[in-house]
Design an enzyme around this catalytic site. Structure first.
Site, mmCIF file in Angstrom:
data_model
loop_
_atom_site.group_PDB
_atom_site.id
_atom_site.type_symbol
_atom_site.label_atom_id
_atom_site.label_comp_id
_atom_site.label_asym_id
_atom_site.label_seq_id
_atom_site.Cartn_x
_atom_site.Cartn_y
_atom_site.Cartn_z
ATOM 1 N N LYS A 1 1.108 -1.272 0.096
ATOM 2 C CA LYS A 1 0.031 -0.097 0.172
ATOM 3 C C LYS A 1 1.224 1.484 0.133
ATOM 4 C CE LYS A 1 -3.986 -1.719 2.557
ATOM 5 N NZ LYS A 1 -5.228 -1.446 3.286
ATOM 6 N N LYS B 1 6.905 3.266 20.341
ATOM 7 C CA LYS B 1 6.179 5.453 20.638
ATOM 8 C C LYS B 1 6.628 6.028 19.883
ATOM 9 C CE LYS B 1 5.521 8.387 24.189
ATOM 10 N NZ LYS B 1 5.790 8.821 25.429
ATOM 11 N N ASN C 1 0.888 3.433 20.205
ATOM 12 C CA ASN C 1 2.190 2.466 19.685
ATOM 13 C C ASN C 1 2.870 1.221 20.279
ATOM 14 O OD1 ASN C 1 2.230 1.376 16.899
ATOM 15 N ND2 ASN C 1 3.994 1.946 16.624
ATOM 16 N N ASP D 1 -9.441 3.296 2.429
ATOM 17 C CA ASP D 1 -9.745 2.676 3.711
ATOM 18 C C ASP D 1 -10.895 3.402 4.506
ATOM 19 O OD1 ASP D 1 -8.746 0.167 2.857
ATOM 20 O OD2 ASP D 1 -6.456 0.692 3.887
HETATM 21 P P1 ATR Z 1 -1.044 -1.765 8.594
HETATM 22 O O1 ATR Z 1 -0.940 -1.639 6.864
HETATM 23 O O2 ATR Z 1 -1.817 -3.012 8.134
HETATM 24 O O3 ATR Z 1 -1.282 -1.180 9.538
HETATM 25 P P2 ATR Z 1 1.465 -2.307 9.253
HETATM 26 O O4 ATR Z 1 2.013 -0.565 8.433
HETATM 27 O O5 ATR Z 1 2.998 -3.853 9.174
HETATM 28 O O6 ATR Z 1 0.561 -2.645 9.334
HETATM 29 O O7 ATR Z 1 1.261 -1.946 10.989
HETATM 30 C C1 ATR Z 1 1.517 -2.431 12.144
HETATM 31 C C2 ATR Z 1 0.652 -2.152 13.375
HETATM 32 O O8 ATR Z 1 0.670 -3.648 14.314
HETATM 33 C C3 ATR Z 1 1.908 -1.460 13.761
HETATM 34 O O9 ATR Z 1 1.400 -0.038 14.447
HETATM 35 C C4 ATR Z 1 2.904 -2.233 14.825
HETATM 36 O O10 ATR Z 1 3.520 -1.654 15.718
HETATM 37 P P3 ATR Z 1 5.190 -1.378 15.735
HETATM 38 O O11 ATR Z 1 5.106 -0.538 14.817
HETATM 39 O O12 ATR Z 1 5.344 -1.271 17.247
HETATM 40 O O13 ATR Z 1 5.635 -2.570 15.223
HETATM 41 C C5 ATR Z 1 1.160 -2.907 14.953
HETATM 42 N N1 ATR Z 1 1.627 -4.628 15.967
HETATM 43 C C6 ATR Z 1 2.061 -5.762 15.070
HETATM 44 N N2 ATR Z 1 2.301 -6.101 16.261
HETATM 45 C C7 ATR Z 1 2.267 -5.827 16.980
HETATM 46 C C8 ATR Z 1 2.462 -6.984 18.838
HETATM 47 N N3 ATR Z 1 2.108 -7.906 18.373
HETATM 48 N N4 ATR Z 1 2.204 -5.899 19.631
HETATM 49 C C9 ATR Z 1 1.253 -3.992 19.835
HETATM 50 N N5 ATR Z 1 1.909 -3.849 18.286
HETATM 51 C C10 ATR Z 1 1.228 -4.602 16.930
#
Ligand code: ATR
Length: 266
Positions: A70, A155, A152, A106
């Protein structure tokens, strides 16, 4: 019936075999009598650029773009709508004689879905996660006049995007849970059965509206329901974002009821 002049649409992603988009988009074409098909293109990251050029060369009319492309797709867009620029993510491409047009539907899908359950204006919302899905939802919430808190795991990522959407970053979801009206999970947590919770879900109360972008009943939604809150999964958002893509491609009103019905119970 597939003929020589059948138009081709699709979704490009990796993995994408389990996407529901082909189900409801084909149903929409059928129901509207449009001579088009919608297929899934599973493309490996190393082939992505070639695939986009190929779509154009093959006169494909439009595609949805899903994970993990995306953001990467923006580079190939000739025309980007203002929402795409702010969100830095596109989920819809339209191939025209002018070039590749990129859109984000979205946020439209999210807004339409949540507005069926609650009014957002002036409400306090806590958004969990700071990825692409989060940015689309933050855009929608800001547009609708919500007061936004953003949490997040990492952070710094939240701090980076918060100013774009007028959001306030919090250290822990628990810091604001008692004062917010709406909680939105945009992370992938809950997709797997044994994912540890993002916060203590027992803190949810009956006044909360809890939205999860995942389109199944996650632990978060289960607990929200048990505690008397309104729980909304991401299935309507998915159909509504697709409906908006359909509108962009065809210029026609999407047959929402037919599209929703086609994915019920899947
Ligand atoms: P999307 O397009 O679906 O939003 P992404 O851009 O890869 O996918 O973002 C994933 C989000 O899920 C992020 O906010 C990620 O947190 P981090 O920035 O700390 O990586 C969050 N995420 C994924 N696995 C996680 C977990 N086990 N606990 C908390 N947050 C998680």
């Amino acid at each position: 019936m597939i003929r020589g002049d059948t138009e081709i649409y699709g979704v490009i992603g990796f993995p994408v075999k389990h996407s529901l988009s082909p189900v409801f988009q084909n149903e929409a074409f059928r129901s509207e009598g449009i001579n088009a098909v919608y297929v899934a293109f599973e493309v490996k990251p190393e082939d992505f650029e070639e695939a986009i050029k190929g779509l154009k060369a093959l006169n494909i009319k439009g595609v949805n773009v899903t994970l993990p492309y995306k953001e990467a797709v923006l580079k190939y867009a000739d025309i980007t709508s203002d929402d795409v620029k702010v969100i830095s993510s596109a989920n819809t491409l339209k191939f025209t004689s002018e070039g590749i047009e990129a859109y984000n539907t979205d946020w439209v899908g999210f807004l339409r879905s949540i507005k069926e359950h609650t009014d957002i204006k002036g409400k306090k919302a806590l958004v969990l996660g700071a990825g692409g899905a989060s940015r689309a939802i933050l855009f929608a919430l800001q547009r609708e006049g919500a007061n936004i808190y953003l949490w997040n795991r990492t952070k710094s990522k939240a701090e980076h995007i918060a100013p774009l959407f007028g959001a306030t970053v919090v250290d822990m979801p628990e810091d604001v849970i008692h004062e917010v009206d709406v909680i939105v999970n945009t992370t992938s947590v809950g997709l797997n059965e044994n994912d540890p919770p993002l916060f203590n879900y027992e803190k949810i109360n009956e006044k909360h509206v809890v939205f999860d972008v995942i389109y199944k009943e996650t632990d978060l939604l289960k607990t929200a329901k048990l505690r008397g809150a309104k729980a909304i999964d991401g299935l309507d958002m998915l159909v509504y974002q697709g409906a908006e893509s359909f509108r962009i491609w065809t210029g026609k009103e999407p047959p929402i009821k037919v599209m929703k019905k086609s994915v019920q119970g899947i």
